[in-house]
Structures are given as C-alpha cells and as structure tokens.
Design a protein around this motif. Structure first.
Motif, PDB file in Angstrom:
ATOM      1  N   LYS A  53       0.732  -5.346  -1.367  1.00 33.12           N
ATOM      2  CA  LYS A  53       0.615  -4.185  -2.243  1.00 33.12           C
ATOM      3  C   LYS A  53       0.373  -4.628  -3.686  1.00 33.12           C
ATOM      4  CE  LYS A  53       2.838   0.160  -3.258  1.00 33.12           C
ATOM      5  NZ  LYS A  53       4.004   1.000  -3.061  1.00 33.12           N
ATOM      6  N   ASP A  54      -0.588  -3.986  -4.313  1.00 33.30           N
ATOM      7  CA  ASP A  54      -0.977  -4.261  -5.702  1.00 33.30           C
ATOM      8  C   ASP A  54      -1.552  -5.663  -5.899  1.00 33.30           C
ATOM      9  OD1 ASP A  54      -0.110  -1.684  -6.474  1.00 33.30           O
ATOM     10  OD2 ASP A  54       1.938  -2.401  -6.745  1.00 33.30           O
ATOM     11  N   ARG A  55      -2.005  -6.289  -4.832  1.00 30.96           N
ATOM     12  CA  ARG A  55      -2.613  -7.621  -4.916  1.00 30.96           C
ATOM     13  C   ARG A  55      -4.045  -7.628  -4.382  1.00 30.96           C
ATOM     14  NH1 ARG A  55       1.543 -12.282  -3.361  1.00 30.96           N
ATOM     15  NH2 ARG A  55       3.284 -11.684  -4.663  1.00 30.96           N
ATOM     16  N   ASP A  56      -4.614  -6.458  -4.154  1.00 27.64           N
ATOM     17  CA  ASP A  56      -5.924  -6.390  -3.520  1.00 27.64           C
ATOM     18  C   ASP A  56      -7.075  -5.983  -4.441  1.00 27.64           C
ATOM     19  OD1 ASP A  56      -5.093  -3.779  -3.835  1.00 27.64           O
ATOM     20  OD2 ASP A  56      -5.406  -3.203  -1.746  1.00 27.64           O
ATOM     21  N   ALA A  57      -6.779  -5.652  -5.699  1.00 24.05           N
ATOM     22  CA  ALA A  57      -7.809  -5.147  -6.617  1.00 24.05           C
ATOM     23  C   ALA A  57      -8.969  -6.126  -6.773  1.00 24.05           C
ATOM     24  CB  ALA A  57      -7.203  -4.808  -7.973  1.00 24.05           C
ATOM     25  N   TRP A  58      -8.687  -7.414  -6.894  1.00 24.38           N
ATOM     26  CA  TRP A  58      -9.752  -8.407  -7.070  1.00 24.38           C
ATOM     27  C   TRP A  58     -10.699  -8.413  -5.865  1.00 24.38           C
ATOM     28  CZ3 TRP A  58     -10.511 -12.348  -3.595  1.00 24.38           C
ATOM     29  CH2 TRP A  58      -9.471 -12.602  -2.702  1.00 24.38           C
ATOM     30  N   ALA A  59     -10.145  -8.295  -4.668  1.00 20.19           N
ATOM     31  CA  ALA A  59     -10.966  -8.348  -3.457  1.00 20.19           C
ATOM     32  C   ALA A  59     -11.826  -7.099  -3.315  1.00 20.19           C
ATOM     33  CB  ALA A  59     -10.076  -8.528  -2.233  1.00 20.19           C
ATOM     34  N   LEU A  60     -11.301  -5.962  -3.739  1.00 18.71           N
ATOM     35  CA  LEU A  60     -12.040  -4.706  -3.591  1.00 18.71           C
ATOM     36  C   LEU A  60     -13.245  -4.617  -4.521  1.00 18.71           C
ATOM     37  CD1 LEU A  60      -8.982  -2.345  -3.149  1.00 18.71           C
ATOM     38  CD2 LEU A  60     -10.617  -3.084  -1.383  1.00 18.71           C
ATOM     39  N   LYS A  61     -13.369  -5.531  -5.457  1.00 16.34           N
ATOM     40  CA  LYS A  61     -14.542  -5.588  -6.339  1.00 16.34           C
ATOM     41  C   LYS A  61     -15.703  -6.332  -5.681  1.00 16.34           C
ATOM     42  CE  LYS A  61     -11.687  -5.563 -10.483  1.00 16.34           C
ATOM     43  NZ  LYS A  61     -11.186  -6.342 -11.613  1.00 16.34           N
ATOM     44  N   ILE A  62     -15.467  -6.945  -4.541  1.00 19.37           N
ATOM     45  CA  ILE A  62     -16.467  -7.778  -3.876  1.00 19.37           C
ATOM     46  C   ILE A  62     -17.235  -6.948  -2.853  1.00 19.37           C
ATOM     47  CG2 ILE A  62     -16.781  -9.807  -2.388  1.00 19.37           C
ATOM     48  CD1 ILE A  62     -14.121 -10.871  -3.678  1.00 19.37           C
ATOM     49  N   PRO A  63     -18.577  -7.008  -2.890  1.00 16.93           N
ATOM     50  CA  PRO A  63     -19.358  -6.274  -1.895  1.00 16.93           C
ATOM     51  C   PRO A  63     -18.970  -6.694  -0.470  1.00 16.93           C
ATOM     52  CG  PRO A  63     -20.785  -7.105  -3.638  1.00 16.93           C
ATOM     53  CD  PRO A  63     -19.427  -7.722  -3.850  1.00 16.93           C
ATOM     54  N   GLY A  64     -18.858  -5.700   0.388  1.00 18.02           N
ATOM     55  CA  GLY A  64     -18.508  -5.969   1.776  1.00 18.02           C
ATOM     56  C   GLY A  64     -17.016  -5.938   2.046  1.00 18.02           C
ATOM     57  N   ILE A  65     -16.204  -5.670   1.014  1.00 20.04           N
ATOM     58  CA  ILE A  65     -14.754  -5.556   1.189  1.00 20.04           C
ATOM     59  C   ILE A  65     -14.336  -4.170   0.727  1.00 20.04           C
ATOM     60  CG2 ILE A  65     -12.479  -6.424   0.529  1.00 20.04           C
ATOM     61  CD1 ILE A  65     -13.720  -9.179   0.216  1.00 20.04           C
ATOM     62  N   VAL A  66     -13.622  -3.474   1.612  1.00 21.54           N
ATOM     63  CA  VAL A  66     -13.168  -2.112   1.337  1.00 21.54           C
ATOM     64  C   VAL A  66     -11.692  -1.995   1.691  1.00 21.54           C
ATOM     65  CG1 VAL A  66     -15.460  -1.101   1.719  1.00 21.54           C
ATOM     66  CG2 VAL A  66     -13.848  -1.294   3.636  1.00 21.54           C
ATOM     67  N   PRO A  67     -11.035  -0.939   1.188  1.00 24.26           N
ATOM     68  CA  PRO A  67      -9.639  -0.728   1.583  1.00 24.26           C
ATOM     69  C   PRO A  67      -9.558  -0.472   3.086  1.00 24.26           C
ATOM     70  CG  PRO A  67     -10.240   0.720  -0.248  1.00 24.26           C
ATOM     71  CD  PRO A  67     -11.496   0.084   0.246  1.00 24.26           C
ATOM     72  N   MET A  68      -8.498  -0.903   3.700  1.00 24.90           N
ATOM     73  CA  MET A  68      -8.264  -0.618   5.108  1.00 24.90           C
ATOM     74  C   MET A  68      -7.773   0.822   5.218  1.00 24.90           C
ATOM     75  SD  MET A  68      -8.276  -1.494   8.184  1.00 24.90           S
ATOM     76  CE  MET A  68      -7.578  -0.855   9.696  1.00 24.90           C
ATOM     77  N   ILE A  69      -8.420   1.580   6.103  1.00 20.66           N
ATOM     78  CA  ILE A  69      -8.043   2.967   6.352  1.00 20.66           C
ATOM     79  C   ILE A  69      -7.541   3.060   7.790  1.00 20.66           C
ATOM     80  CG2 ILE A  69      -8.822   5.371   6.424  1.00 20.66           C
ATOM     81  CD1 ILE A  69      -9.029   4.133   3.619  1.00 20.66           C
ATOM     82  N   SER A  70      -6.368   3.607   7.963  1.00 23.29           N
ATOM     83  CA  SER A  70      -5.804   3.802   9.296  1.00 23.29           C
ATOM     84  C   SER A  70      -5.348   5.245   9.431  1.00 23.29           C
ATOM     85  CB  SER A  70      -4.627   2.850   9.518  1.00 23.29           C
ATOM     86  OG  SER A  70      -4.049   3.064  10.788  1.00 23.29           O
ATOM     87  N   ARG A  71      -5.893   5.929  10.421  1.00 24.23           N
ATOM     88  CA  ARG A  71      -5.553   7.337  10.667  1.00 24.23           C
ATOM     89  C   ARG A  71      -5.740   8.188   9.423  1.00 24.23           C
ATOM     90  NH1 ARG A  71      -0.380   6.336  14.616  1.00 24.23           N
ATOM     91  NH2 ARG A  71      -1.586   5.169  16.135  1.00 24.23           N
ATOM     92  N   GLY A  72      -6.816   7.895   8.687  1.00 23.95           N
ATOM     93  CA  GLY A  72      -7.156   8.679   7.512  1.00 23.95           C
ATOM     94  C   GLY A  72      -6.402   8.317   6.242  1.00 23.95           C
ATOM     95  N   ARG A  73      -5.521   7.330   6.326  1.00 22.15           N
ATOM     96  CA  ARG A  73      -4.740   6.930   5.151  1.00 22.15           C
ATOM     97  C   ARG A  73      -5.090   5.514   4.723  1.00 22.15           C
ATOM     98  NH1 ARG A  73       1.333   7.354   6.340  1.00 22.15           N
ATOM     99  NH2 ARG A  73       1.254   6.000   4.540  1.00 22.15           N
ATOM    100  N   ARG A  74      -5.187   5.337   3.419  1.00 24.44           N
ATOM    101  CA  ARG A  74      -5.429   4.004   2.871  1.00 24.44           C
ATOM    102  C   ARG A  74      -4.160   3.168   3.016  1.00 24.44           C
ATOM    103  NH1 ARG A  74      -7.563   2.327  -3.138  1.00 24.44           N
ATOM    104  NH2 ARG A  74      -7.201   0.105  -2.864  1.00 24.44           N
ATOM    105  N   MET A  75      -4.331   1.949   3.497  1.00 27.77           N
ATOM    106  CA  MET A  75      -3.217   1.022   3.643  1.00 27.77           C
ATOM    107  C   MET A  75      -3.216   0.098   2.426  1.00 27.77           C
ATOM    108  SD  MET A  75      -3.572   0.163   7.697  1.00 27.77           S
ATOM    109  CE  MET A  75      -2.265  -1.049   7.639  1.00 27.77           C
ATOM    110  N   ASN A  76      -2.368   0.403   1.446  1.00 31.19           N
ATOM    111  CA  ASN A  76      -2.324  -0.397   0.226  1.00 31.19           C
ATOM    112  C   ASN A  76      -1.980  -1.845   0.542  1.00 31.19           C
ATOM    113  OD1 ASN A  76      -2.931   1.652  -1.614  1.00 31.19           O
ATOM    114  ND2 ASN A  76      -0.841   2.398  -1.555  1.00 31.19           N
ATOM    115  N   GLY A  77      -2.739  -2.744  -0.037  1.00 32.21           N
ATOM    116  CA  GLY A  77      -2.494  -4.164   0.162  1.00 32.21           C
ATOM    117  C   GLY A  77      -3.238  -4.767   1.339  1.00 32.21           C
TER     118      GLY A  77
END
Length: 109
Positions: A53-77
C-alpha cells in the motif's frame, strides 16, 4: 484463464535463490509466496505484483502497468503488468525487487 509457462519459468528462475519462497496454483494461474505472503502471480494475461500500500505510484507511471482490479475494486498496493512491461528484464527485476522488499517486511504466516 490459461497459464503462461514461459512467464512462470522466468519468475521461478528469478526467485529460486530467495529463502522462504513457495509456489502454488491461484487465480487461474501460478503464484509465489514469501513466508506465506502472496508476492506475485503469473497468468496468460499478465503478471500480478504486490508492491505494498502506497508503494505502487512509481510503477503505475510505466506503460503496461495498471492497478489490479478485483471484483470491481482497486487493490491498493497491487499492480498488473502486461507483457510489454514484464517482458523487459530490467523492469521485471525492479518490480520483483520492490515486491520482495515489501513482503520481507511482513510477518510470516
């Protein structure tokens, strides 16, 4: 979901020397755990990586990397990396190093 044997082999090779790693079938693919805590997973549609949690911002700036979504909810981290991201050896290693750093901080199960 079908499994991606190639990605599984790459991840298994990269994690082989890490103590406390176990593998098992999960989420329609294959997963790796560090001391019982989910670390990452591989399926034919991408690679799941646990950055914390709160350690994924750098990765989400990279093309081809998105937040993990499970059952319609974003899984932080948690992030989902497509083949264009995990196919880059340097980037995949950076993701795995960050995931290992986080899971090492968790109590074992």
């Amino acid at each position: 979901m079908a499994r991606d044997k190639g990605l599984e082999e790459v991840l298994a090779d990269e994690l082989r020397s890490e103590p406390g790693i176990t593998e098992k079938a999960m989420f329609g693919g294959w997963a790796w755990l560090k001391n019982g805590n989910l670390l990452c997973g591989a399926r034919d549609d991408g690679m799941l990586v646990r950055l914390g949690k709160d350690r994924d911002a750098w990765a989400l700036k990279i093309p081809g990397i998105v937040p993990m979504i499970s059952r319609g909810r974003r899984m932080n981290g948690w992030v989902w990396a497509a083949s264009e991201a995990y196919g880059n050896d340097v980037l995949r290693r950076k993701l795995m190093d960050a995931a290992l750093e986080f899971t090492r901080s968790l109590p074992g199960k």
